[in-house]
Design an enzyme around this catalytic site. Structure first.
Site, short mmCIF file in Angstrom:
data_model
loop_
_atom_site.label_atom_id
_atom_site.label_comp_id
_atom_site.label_asym_id
_atom_site.label_seq_id
_atom_site.Cartn_x
_atom_site.Cartn_y
_atom_site.Cartn_z
N ASN A 71 41.14 10.23 101.34
CA ASN A 71 39.93 9.44 101.12
C ASN A 71 39.19 9.43 102.45
O ASN A 71 39.62 8.77 103.39
CB ASN A 71 40.32 8.01 100.68
N TRP A 72 38.11 10.19 102.50
CA TRP A 72 37.40 10.34 103.78
C TRP A 72 36.59 9.08 104.14
O TRP A 72 36.14 8.93 105.25
CB TRP A 72 36.46 11.54 103.72
N LYS A 73 36.38 8.20 103.16
CA LYS A 73 35.55 7.00 103.35
C LYS A 73 34.17 7.42 103.88
O LYS A 73 33.68 8.46 103.47
CB LYS A 73 36.28 6.02 104.28
N HIS A 127 38.29 0.99 95.03
CA HIS A 127 38.95 0.86 96.33
C HIS A 127 38.72 -0.55 96.88
O HIS A 127 37.67 -1.14 96.64
CB HIS A 127 38.39 1.91 97.30
N GLU A 173 37.90 -1.56 99.67
CA GLU A 173 36.68 -1.68 100.49
C GLU A 173 35.45 -1.85 99.60
O GLU A 173 34.51 -2.57 99.94
CB GLU A 173 36.54 -0.46 101.41
N GLU A 226 47.51 0.20 97.03
CA GLU A 226 47.15 0.11 98.45
C GLU A 226 47.13 -1.34 98.91
O GLU A 226 46.12 -2.04 98.71
CB GLU A 226 45.76 0.71 98.67
N GLY A 273 44.37 1.07 107.21
CA GLY A 273 43.73 1.26 108.51
C GLY A 273 44.31 0.41 109.62
O GLY A 273 43.71 0.26 110.68
N SER A 298 48.01 3.39 105.66
CA SER A 298 48.65 3.90 106.89
C SER A 298 49.71 4.97 106.61
O SER A 298 50.72 5.03 107.32
CB SER A 298 49.21 2.75 107.72
P1 13P Z 1 44.48 4.48 105.87
O1 13P Z 1 45.36 5.65 105.49
O2 13P Z 1 43.50 4.81 106.95
O3 13P Z 1 45.29 3.25 106.13
O4 13P Z 1 43.57 4.18 104.58
C1 13P Z 1 44.18 4.04 103.36
C2 13P Z 1 43.13 4.03 102.32
O5 13P Z 1 42.37 3.08 102.21
C3 13P Z 1 43.03 5.19 101.43
O6 13P Z 1 42.21 4.92 100.36
#
Ligand code: 13P
Length: 249
Positions: free
Chosen positions: A10-12, A95, A97, A167, A173, A213
């Site tokens: 997931n590149w966000k 997600h 976020e 998640e 993160g 993570s």
């Molecule tokens: P990280 O791997 O950076 O913790 O992010 C996880 C995530 O939100 C994947 O969708």
């Protein structure tokens, strides 16, 4: 039958279109495998160039979000048909976020999930608890509620093809990964919940990822758990490390 692993990045909100092409080209040889499905979920504007760059490889390009209407006056949104028109097969839905910063709810997640299935796109449906919820001991109840609403009016045949990403919000993160026991416990509870909503065959077919993570050093242990069928990877999907995660064995 063993479930095929699915490892998704997931590149966000990272990488411009030209940077996306460079990253796909860099990772292409590193993520080559026949043992798992490999998906890069990228910003909408990166989808087409990333697909061009990924041509001939095992990388499948997915989206990070999509709207639940067909078309119309929804400024800034991406319609499902826009994704299928360019060959997108996976979309991340709900997600944490998006729930936190863009007011997505279990109900909008459900609408998007139904719409994705209607268009033949596989949703990667996200769920997860906050640190407070974990400390209050309500993690499983909370996740079960998220799953039950996300799958309202979904058929068993559709659900069999879905991907769920567990998640924990406190692990995203933060470098603070859930223990394998914590991750397995919740992924198992999700499978049980799917079995209750649908049936045993659906529970056994659906793929459940862990996210939060995930790194080259913890992927092997996480992905070896009975109910963990791969990962949804944020930060580490933007680096060469993603190759190690995909080839975790
Ligand atoms: P990280 O791997 O950076 O913790 O992010 C996880 C995530 O939100 C994947 O969708």
């Amino acid at each position: 039958m063993a479930r095929r692993k699915i490892i998704a990045g997931n590149w966000k909100m990272n990488k411009t279109p030209s940077e996306a092409v460079a990253l796909v080209n860099e990772l292409k040889p590193l993520v080559a495998t026949e043992d798992a499905d490999v998906v890069f979920c990228v910003p909408a504007i990166d989808i087409i160039p990333a697909m061009e760059a990924a041509k001939g490889s095992n990388i499948c390009i997915g989206a990070e979000n999509m709207y639940y209407e067909e078309s119309g006056a929804y400024t800034g949104e991406i319609a499902p048909a826009m994704l299928t028109d360019v060959g997108v097969k996976y979309v991340i839905i709900g997600h944490s976020e998006r729930r936190e910063y863009f007011a997505e709810t279990d109900e909008t997640v459900n609408k998007k999930v139904l719409k994705a299935f209607e268009h033949g796109i596989t949703p990667i449906i996200c769920c997860g608890e906050s640190l407070t919820q974990r400390e209050q001991g309500i993690t499983i109840d909370w996740i079960r509620q998220q799953i039950k609403i996300a799958f309202l009016n979904v058929t068993a045949d559709q659900a069999k093809t879905a991907v769920i990403a567990y998640e924990p919000i406190w692990a995203i993160g933060t470098g603070k990964v859930a223990t394998t026991e914590q991750a397995q416990e919740v992924c198992h509870a999700i499978r049980v919940c799917i079995g209750e909503i649908f049936d045993q065959a659906t529970a056994e077919a659906i793929r459940i990822q862990y996210g939060g993570s995930v790194s080259a050093s913890n992927a092997a242990e996480l992905f070896a758990q009975a109910d963990i069928d791969g990962g949804l990877v944020g930060g580490a999907s933007l680096k060469a490390d993603f190759g190690k995660i995909v080839n975790y064995k």
